[in-house]
Design a protein around this motif. Structure first.
Motif: not given
Ligand SMILES: Cc1cc2nc3c(=O)[nH]c(=O)nc-3n(C[C@H](O)[C@H](O)[C@H](O)COP(=O)(O)OP(=O)(O)OC[C@H]3O[C@@H](n4cnc5c(N)ncnc54)[C@H](O)[C@@H]3O)c2cc1C
Length: 327
Positions: A70-86
Motif C-alpha cells: 500500500d506504500a505511496i512514494e512522495i517527494a518530501r517537499e510535496d508532503l511537507v507542503r501538503t501538511l503545511a497547507a492543511a
C-alpha cells in the motif's frame, strides 16, 4: 496551537519517502490523502545495481523488499507542503526558534526559547527528529536512547544528473554505497558507509564532508569522483549517523515525544515518515477522545503506536546487508 521550527523556512529538502500502513488511515482522516495520492512518484521502482563500469548488474527487487503493497512514494517537499497547507488557521507557526529549557509544574509547561522569549503551554509535543532537543530536558541525553546501526548516510544535490536518464543506479563496494536518485526534475546522490559511532561536530559542514571524502578516498570506479566533486560544492550537504531511538516511554507529565524524536526506526526501515504521521495523529485523536486528559491520552497513544514501531525497528537488520553489503 503553536508550532516551532528551528529552520528559518519550512524544510523541504530530503529523499522521497513512503506513506504506508496506519499513516494512510491517518492521512485520510486528516483529509490530506487525496492530495498525497495525486503527487505520487515512482523512484524506487527504477533502482538498479551497477558494476564499476556502469553496466547493470541487477534490478532493485522492490516487490521483495516491500512487505506492504500500500506504500505511496512522495517527494518530501510535496508532503511537507501538503501538511503545511492543511494547518488550521488558528495554528501559529514560529520559524527560526527552538526550545531551550522546559519546566513542567503539573499544571502547565513553562518553555524558554533560544530566541529569549518564554511562554506557558498546556502540553509540549517534541517532534524535532532523531537529535531532538525537546527530549533532553524531559528525558535525558540522547546517548541513553540511541542505538547506532553501524552506518552513516549522506545526501548531496546533483544538478548535473537531473533528467539524464530514468534509472536510479546504486554502486556497492564492501561497506560502501554510492547512488544516484532521480525524481521529478531533480537528482541527488545518496551515500552510505559502514562505520562505528564517530565523535564529530553536527554543525561543521566541512568536517562532515571530510569524513565522507575520506571514506571514499582512492575510489575511482563508476561515477564516484563526480559524486565527490558534487559533495565538495554542495552548501546543503547533509550527513548523519543511522541509528534508532529506543525509549521505555514517550511521555512524562505534560511533555510527549512523537516521530523520530520518540522512536526513530532509521531510514532502512522505510517507515520513519509513516510512523511520524501516525505518531502525530494518534495523540491528537486520543486527546479529543479523553476530553483533554493528557495522561490517559498519552498512554493510549503509546499502546496504539508501539507495536508498529517495534515491527519497523526490528525489520531493519536485513535491509542493511542488502543495500550496503559488508563483504
Ligand atoms: C536518506 C533518507 C531516506 C529515508 N527514506 C525514508 C523512506 O523511504 N520512507 C520513510 O518512511 N522514511 C524515510 N526516512 C526517514 C524519515 O525521513 C524520518 O523518519 C522522518 O522524516 C521523521 O519525521 P519527524 O517529523 O519525526 O522528524 P524530521 O523529519 O527529522 O523533522 C524534524 C523537524 O524538526 C525540526 N527541528 C529539529 N530540531 C529542532 C529544534 N531544536 N527546534 C525546533 N525544530 C527543530 C527540523 O528542522 C525538522 O523540520 C529516510 C531518511 C533519510 C535520511
Amino acid at each position: 496551537m503553536t508550532l516551532v521550527e528551528r529552520a528559518a523556512h519550512l524544510r523541504v529538502a530530503g529523499a522521497p519517502i513512503d506513506v504506508r500502513g496506519d499513516a494512510i488511515g491517518c492521512a485520510e482522516r486528516t483529509g490530506v490523502l487525496p492530495r498525497i495520492r495525486e503527487q505520487r512518484i515512482r523512484m524506487a521502482e527504477h533502482g538498479v545495481f551497477v558494476h564499476a563500469d556502469g553496466s547493470v548488474a541487477a534490478r532493485l527487487p522492490v516487490e521483495e523488499m516491500s512487505d506492504s503493497g500500500d506504500a505511496i512514494e512522495i517527494a518530501r517537499e510535496d508532503l511537507v507542503r501538503t501538511l503545511a497547507a492543511a494547518l488550521p488557521a488558528s495554528a501559529d507557526l514560529v520559524l527560526g526558534d527552538s526550545v531551550d529549557a522546559l519546566a513542567d509544574d503539573g499544571d502547565g509547561v513553562d518553555v524558554h526559547f533560544v530566541s529569549g522569549r518564554s511562554e506557558r503551554f498546556d502540553l509540549v509535543v517534541g517532534a524535532d527528529g532523531l537529535h531532538s532537543v525537546t527530549r533532553r530536558p524531559a528525558f535525558g541525553p540522547e546517548r541513553d536512547y540511541l542505538r547506532h546501526l553501524g552506518l552513516y548516510v549522506a545526501l548531496t544535490d546533483l544538478p548535473a544528473e537531473a533528467r539524464a536518464d530514468r534509472t536510479n543506479p546504486l554502486y556497492n563496494c564492501p561497506g560502501h554505497l554510492a547512488s544516484i536518485a532521480r525524481y521529478k526534475d531533480g537528482a541527488f546522490g545518496v551515500f552510505l558507509v559502514r562505520s562505528g559511532l564517530l565523535d564529530h561536530d553536527h554543525r561543521d559542514l566541512d568536517a562532515q564532508k571530510k569524513i565522507l571524502l575520506d571514506a571514499f578516498a582512492g575510489h575511482t570506479e563508476w561515477k564516484i569522483p563526480q559524486l565527490l566533486d558534487a559533495v565538495r560544492a554542495d552548501p546543503e550537504f547533509c550527513f548523519d549517523s543511522v541509528g534508532q531511538i529506543h525509549m521505555p516511554t514517550w511521555s512524562r507529565g505534560r511533555v510527549a515525544l512523537v516521530g523520530d524524536a520518540a522512536h526513530c526506526a532509521a531510514l532502512l526501515s522505510g517507515r520513519g515518515t509513516s510512523l511520524a504521521l501516525s505518531g502525530a495523529h494518534f495523540p491528537a485523536e486520543e486527546l479529543d477522545d479523553a476530553g483533554g486528559d493528557h495522561t490517559m491520552a498519552f498512554e493510549r497513544y503509546e499502546r496504539r503506536q508501539r507495536p508498529y514501531v517495534e515491527f519497523a525497528q526490528n525489520s531493519v537488520t536485513d535491509g542493511g546487508e542488502l543495500i550496503v553489503p559488508s563483504t
